[in-house]
Structures are given as C-alpha cells and as structure tokens.
Design an enzyme around this catalytic site. Structure first.
Site, PDB file in Angstrom:
ATOM      1  CD  GLU A  34      93.397 -36.687 -54.521  1.00 40.52           C
ATOM      2  OE1 GLU A  34      92.485 -36.377 -53.725  1.00 40.52           O
ATOM      3  OE2 GLU A  34      94.572 -36.910 -54.158  1.00 40.52           O
ATOM      4  CB  THR A  44     100.083 -30.624 -52.480  1.00 46.47           C
ATOM      5  OG1 THR A  44     100.636 -31.868 -52.071  1.00 46.47           O
ATOM      6  CG2 THR A  44     100.951 -30.017 -53.570  1.00 46.47           C
ATOM      7  CB  SER A  48     103.502 -20.973 -47.200  1.00 52.60           C
ATOM      8  OG  SER A  48     102.739 -20.920 -46.033  1.00 52.60           O
ATOM      9  CG  HIS A  52     111.101 -25.441 -46.652  1.00 57.25           C
ATOM     10  ND1 HIS A  52     111.088 -24.462 -45.681  1.00 57.25           N
ATOM     11  CD2 HIS A  52     109.808 -25.764 -46.867  1.00 57.25           C
ATOM     12  CE1 HIS A  52     109.845 -24.216 -45.315  1.00 57.25           C
ATOM     13  NE2 HIS A  52     109.050 -24.998 -46.021  1.00 57.25           N
TER      14      HIS A  52
END
Length: 399
Positions: A34, A44, A48, A52
């Site tokens: 990373e 990520t 929100s 889903h």
C-alpha cells in the site's frame, strides 16, 4: 524480499484477495503493498459504507454474481469477527411519471438476481418507511441493503492476513515493475520485492500499474469526484434509513441520495464531477499531467460529448449549495441549506474504453504471471470477498 504473490493496493479488494489467497493456500508467501501510510486510504475509506444487495446489476454479470455472493460472504465475515453492521433496508423512489417503467424494470431485475423479498410501496404507504419523504409516486423497498464501516473490515482482513503468515506493507508505492524469466521485481519507494506473480488492485492507478507491468491497456481510469454533505445532528431525524432515486440506466452514477451511516450520521450526495486529479478530493486539487491524460483520451472525449448536459448539471451542483439542496428537497422538502454540513468527498475510479464506453461491469484480466483488476467501482466493497475468491482461484491455477 521474496514472495509467491504480491498484491498491489491496500484497499478492500486487495486485502480481500490476500485474505482469500492465504485462507485457501496458507503455504503461499503473500505480501500486500500500500503506497499510503494507512490502509483503505482512498476509494474504500471514502465511500458511504453501504452494503449493496445486487439490485441494479445485469443478471449474470460480474457485478451481479460477485455482489450477491460477496454480500453473503461479507455478512459471514462480519459475524465471525464481531464487526457491526445494520441491514436497515432502503427505498428506491420514483418522483416522476417517466421513472415508473424504470422502477418496474428494477423490480424485475431484482427478482432475477434472487432478491425475492423486495416489494413495491405505493405512494400512500411511503411515509410508513420514511415519515418525512414527500412527492414519491411509488417506491421499491429493498430490505437486504445495509450499512457498515468498510475501513474496519479492511483492518480485520489485514489482521487475518498477517496472522496467517502474510505481510502488509504501508508506505510501499510501486514505482517500477520488471519481469525476468523466473520472477518479477517490484521496486517501491521504500524497498524492493521479488515475486512469482502480481495481483494489481491499485484502484485509481490500476491502469498505470498494469502498464508498468507491460500490459497493453485498452481502458483509461477517469476520476470522478463524489461530493457529499452531512445532515447536521439535529436534523438527522428527517432520514430514517436510505433513500435512493431511480437510476438512469444510461449513466453509471446514481444521483444524489440519503444514506444513514453506521456511526449514526446521515450523508447526502454525491454529485459526480470530473476530477482534475486522480486523487483530487477537493475542487482545487489539480494535477496537470493527469488532467491532460484524461482530457486527451479519445473515449473520455466521446463521453463528454454525449453527457455534457448532465456534466454541466453536476458541476453546477458542485458549486451551488442551493442547487444541491434543491436536488435533495425533491425527496424531503423540509431540508434547508443550513441543514447541510460539507463532508469528505470520494473519487471513483471509472474505467473508460477508447470508444467512449464507461465500463458498467467489473473488468479482470488474467495473464500467466499477473492478474489486473481494471474496473472495480461500486459495489466492489460489498463484492470484495467474492472478487478475492475469484482471484485466489485464478492464482491457484498457476501454483
């Protein structure tokens, strides 16, 4: 440092890939790289937090299959690791007559995707679900939809990866990839890694990493900034759970909506505007090289020609709080401008092909020594464990 597999990208898809690789093959030496000092620092950590259901996606597509499978895998993972989530449900609301046939199509698609508990809500009953919602002609109630903190999920995945013998490196930006006869060398800003195979989950820079690895990429990541407001605490009562518009099937963005978050806050948005930088979270963020690359990509020029009216509307809402508020008042007329507090923006990595297509489905390219995830926007977070399992199965063929 020698590894069997190096995963580039410490967002949820990269970590879910490493998690599944080690879960299936604990004998493998796996590293996650990373570039930031923290995990889940970009898509990520800026979304929100919605779980889903798979309502929107074409049956049989990678999005539909991975979202539905990933949904169940995610809930199982959270239960096993005591990560809080709330299946609060959402309403998809038609406020215009022309949206009613689209709502019917959405209902049929949901049933095709196995969402047997979705149901219509007539106008007179909408306020039983959302007491302050007005103007709805008809709605779909989707009880499967939930909310979660995906950063917490990532941190737990990283913990599992390291517990199983993998390594997670932060501050490790891939700057050069060179392939030799029996191994691949990845040079980062902090150290060098040697690996037999790479898994590219670099999100906003996935196309760049693929090119670095020698792949001829026929798509370009075009960054779109999603700008949000939060309802001030004393007005959170106006939104009970999640309120969504009927999506335009010709445009990959949903339009402004309301999302109750796992910490109790209520998010409103996003609009979707072209970002002048791949990690351009603010209106003033500009990288002239990246902006030039996007603007000169033939596919983006075709997209801009096709959607210029929509784009102007999005930019107008970006700079006009009044316009943003009016878009929200279509659902909840009581909302006033001073009820909205600016919130963190996110940037969506949207793949665009040379012909002007904004890729709707996930895109995964498998090569003998590399796997590239070249389009993984929403619902990638919900789908992450399923995508990771797919990648682990691809990798297994090479080991």
């Amino acid at each position: 440092m020698q590894y069997d597999i190096v995963v580039i990208g410490g967002g949820i898809v990269g970590l879910a890939s490493a998690y599944n690789l080690l879960k299936d093959r604990p004998d493998l030496k796996v590293a996650v790289l990373e570039k930031e000092t923290t995990l889940a620092a970009h898509q990520t950590g800026h979304n929100s937090g919605v779980i889903h259901s798979g309502l929107y996606y074409k049956p049989g597509s990678l999005k539909a299959t991975n979202c539905i499978n990933g949904y169940n895998m995610l809930l199982d993972f959270c239960r096993e690791n005591n990560i809080p989530f709330d299946l609060c449900g959402k309403l998809v609301v038609a406020t215009e007559e022309w949206e009613l046939p689209l709502l019917d199509n959405l209902y049929k698609r949901g049933l095709e995707n196995g969402l047997t508990e979705i149901k219509y809500v007539e106008a007179k009953d909408i306020q039983q679900y959302e007491p302050y919602l007005e103007g709805g002609l008809k709605a779909l109630h989707v009880p499967y939809t939930g909310i979660i903190d995906y950063t917490e999920v990532c941190l737990k995945m990283a913990e599992c990866v390291e517990k199983w013998g993998g390594k997670v490196f932060t501050n490790a930006k891939a700057e050069d990839i060179e392939e030799f006869s029996n191994f691949i060398v990845i040079k980062t800003n902090s150290r060098t890694f040697e690996t037999k195979m790479i898994v590219n989950c670099a999100g906003l820079y996935c196309d760049k990493v693929a090119q670095m690895a020698g792949e001829k990429v026929d798509t370009r990541i075009i960054p779109f900034r999603g700008e949000y407001y939060m309802l001030k605490p004393e007005k959170r009562y106006l939104v009970k759970n999640l309120i969504y518009p009927v999506p335009d099937p010709n445009f990959p963005f949903l339009g402004v909506h309301f999302t109750r978050m796992i910490d109790g806050g209520v998010e409103a948005g996003p609009n979707a505007v072209f970002a002048f930088k791949r990690e351009g979270y603010h209106k003033t963020d500009v990288d002239f090289t990246e902006m030039f690359e996007s603007l000169t990509w033939p596919g983006f020029q075709k997209v801009a020609t096709k959607y210029w009216k929509t784009g102007i509307g999005e930019f107008y809402r970006s700079f006009s709080k009044t316009a943003f508020t009016n878009a929200l008042r279509k659902f909840i007329p009581q909302i006033q401008e001073d009820d909205l507090i600016p919130a963190e923006a996110g940037v969506r990595a949207q793949a665009c092909d040379r012909e002007g297509g904004l890729l709707d489905d996930f895109k995964i390219i498998e090569k003998p020594r590399a796997i590239h995830i070249l389009n993984a926007p929403s619902p990638a977070a919900t789908s992450s464990l399923s995508i990771g399992k797919t990648i682990a199965e691809m990798v297994a063929k090479h080991f």
